[in-house]
Motif scaffolding. Structure first.
Motif, short mmCIF file in Angstrom:
data_model
loop_
_atom_site.label_atom_id
_atom_site.label_comp_id
_atom_site.label_asym_id
_atom_site.label_seq_id
_atom_site.Cartn_x
_atom_site.Cartn_y
_atom_site.Cartn_z
N ARG A 19 49.06 23.24 33.64
CA ARG A 19 50.30 23.34 32.51
C ARG A 19 51.68 23.11 33.37
O ARG A 19 51.85 23.17 34.53
CB ARG A 19 50.04 24.58 31.87
N ALA A 74 55.56 24.70 32.79
CA ALA A 74 56.05 25.93 31.89
C ALA A 74 57.37 26.06 32.24
O ALA A 74 57.86 27.10 32.73
CB ALA A 74 55.33 27.15 32.30
N PRO A 75 58.30 25.12 31.85
CA PRO A 75 59.74 25.10 31.88
C PRO A 75 60.38 26.27 31.16
O PRO A 75 60.12 26.49 30.05
CB PRO A 75 60.43 23.96 31.84
N SER A 76 61.32 26.98 31.75
CA SER A 76 62.23 27.86 31.07
C SER A 76 63.41 26.82 30.52
O SER A 76 63.93 26.13 31.02
CB SER A 76 62.96 29.08 31.94
N GLU A 103 59.19 28.30 28.06
CA GLU A 103 59.27 29.66 28.56
C GLU A 103 60.41 30.23 27.92
O GLU A 103 61.36 30.73 28.72
CB GLU A 103 58.81 29.87 29.99
N TYR A 141 58.38 38.24 31.56
CA TYR A 141 57.82 36.95 32.20
C TYR A 141 56.39 37.20 32.35
O TYR A 141 55.44 36.49 32.06
CB TYR A 141 58.84 36.24 32.79
N MET A 169 53.46 35.03 30.60
CA MET A 169 52.84 33.73 31.25
C MET A 169 51.28 34.18 31.29
O MET A 169 50.37 33.35 31.26
CB MET A 169 53.53 33.51 32.28
N ARG A 186 53.11 24.72 40.66
CA ARG A 186 54.58 25.11 40.52
C ARG A 186 55.23 25.16 41.84
O ARG A 186 54.64 25.28 42.79
CB ARG A 186 54.61 26.40 39.56
N LEU A 209 57.94 30.59 43.28
CA LEU A 209 57.47 31.44 42.23
C LEU A 209 56.08 32.21 43.18
O LEU A 209 55.27 32.61 42.61
CB LEU A 209 56.83 30.65 41.04
#
Ligand code: GLU
Length: 301
Positions: A12, A14-16, A48, A182, A186, A200, A204
């Motif tokens: 996946r 999962a951009p903010s 996100e 968060y 997630m 990612r 992170l």
């Protein structure tokens, strides 16, 4: 672990939605897309936006547009975290019932006075772990951190270990303003779609141990992790919205992609430099080799 084309793989991105994609976030998108496609897997997309206070209007659609221009197609419906509060609330209930989450009355100011700084901010000193002090009201909810260090293996960086109890402490899963944190969001979201592989940026890496701890507390399987090298400014700071990284331009998609592939140690042959995104991606997914990823973070040349 080695995959085969037929192995079960769900990845996946999962951009903010805090701004448009910049070169660093493009690198994360390209790396996770290539790893998924190389393994014949699915690539899901999640916006996100759990932290409504940071979301920027229109950023989500700008991100989707950029992904499309760069040929990064996703599978299935896009998940928006703002529509998932019920799932997060159910998970919080489960943790409370199991005695793994506790209410906390501490304000940021109180914690600044009593806690000491750690790699991810103030280490929670355990103030409310055994109950709220008389007259105090619950503000946030925290996960009881595990007693033993969390160990896992990153596919690029090798064995990792973090002692959550001493480096982070019991961390927030529902914030004082009522928003779910968060980490909780997630973990619930990734489990819901059965993510097997998280690819990612290395910024992170620090989030991985608390996220593993949450999964362990909920009895969920742990996905594999691959943290990609970070794109840095010339001054050694990571490219991010905070450091005013320039948004990527969709009209330059073909060149952006060549740069991103080169950055990831997968420079396409010269006849593909600046070629249409689909052609570059077809070559790169066939030749994807995590072992070729650079070892350190590097300047976004
Ligand atoms: N939303 C996070 C970000 O944009 C990424 C989270 C993840 O990939 O786990 O930095």
């Amino acid at each position: 672990m080695a995959h085969t084309a037929s192995s079960h793989y769900i990845g996946r991105f999962a951009p903010s939605p805090t701004g448009p994609l910049h070169f660093g976030s493009l690198v994360a998108a390209v790396g996770s897309w290539l790893d998924a496609r190389h393994h014949g897997g699915r690539w899901a997309l999640r916006i996100e936006d759990v932290d409504r206070t940071r979301a920027v209007a229109g950023a989500d659609s700008a991100i989707l547009r950029s992904l499309e221009h760069h040929g990064l197609s996703w599978d299935g419906d896009i998940v928006y975290q703002t529509q998932r509060d019920d799932a997060y609330a159910t998970t919080l209930e489960t943790l409370i019932e199991r005695g793994l989450a506790f209410p906390c009355s501490c304000t940021r100011r109180e914690l600044k006075a009593t806690g000491h700084p750690g790699p991810a901010g103030i280490v929670y000193p355990g103030t409310c772990r055994d109950g709220l002090a008389p007259g105090k009201r619950a503000r946030s909810w925290r996960l009881r951190s595990p007693d033993t260090p969390c160990t896992f293996t990153d596919r690029r960086l090798g064995p990792q270990q973090a002692d959550i109890a001493t480096e982070i402490g019991d961390f927030i899963i529902r914030r004082g303003d009522g928003l779910f944190a968060y980490h909780l969001a997630m973990v619930v979201d990734d489990d819901d779609i059965g993510v097997t592989d998280i690819v990612r940026g290395a910024d992170l890496l620090i989030a991985t141990a608390p996220q593993m701890a949450l999964r362990d507390a909920l009895g969920l399987p742990r996905p594999r992790h691959l943290h990609l090298p970070l794109a840095m400014h010339d001054n050694g700071r990571k490219l991010s919205k905070q450091t005013r990284a320039e948004p990527i331009r969709d009209v330059d998609a073909a060149d952006n992609l060549t740069r991103a592939l080169r950055f990831l140690g997968h420079a396409p042959p010269s006849h593909l430099h600046g070629a249409p995104p689909a052609e570059q991606l077809a070559w790169a997914s066939a030749h994807w080799q995590p072992g070729a990823l650079p070892e350190g973070d590097r300047t976004a040349a």
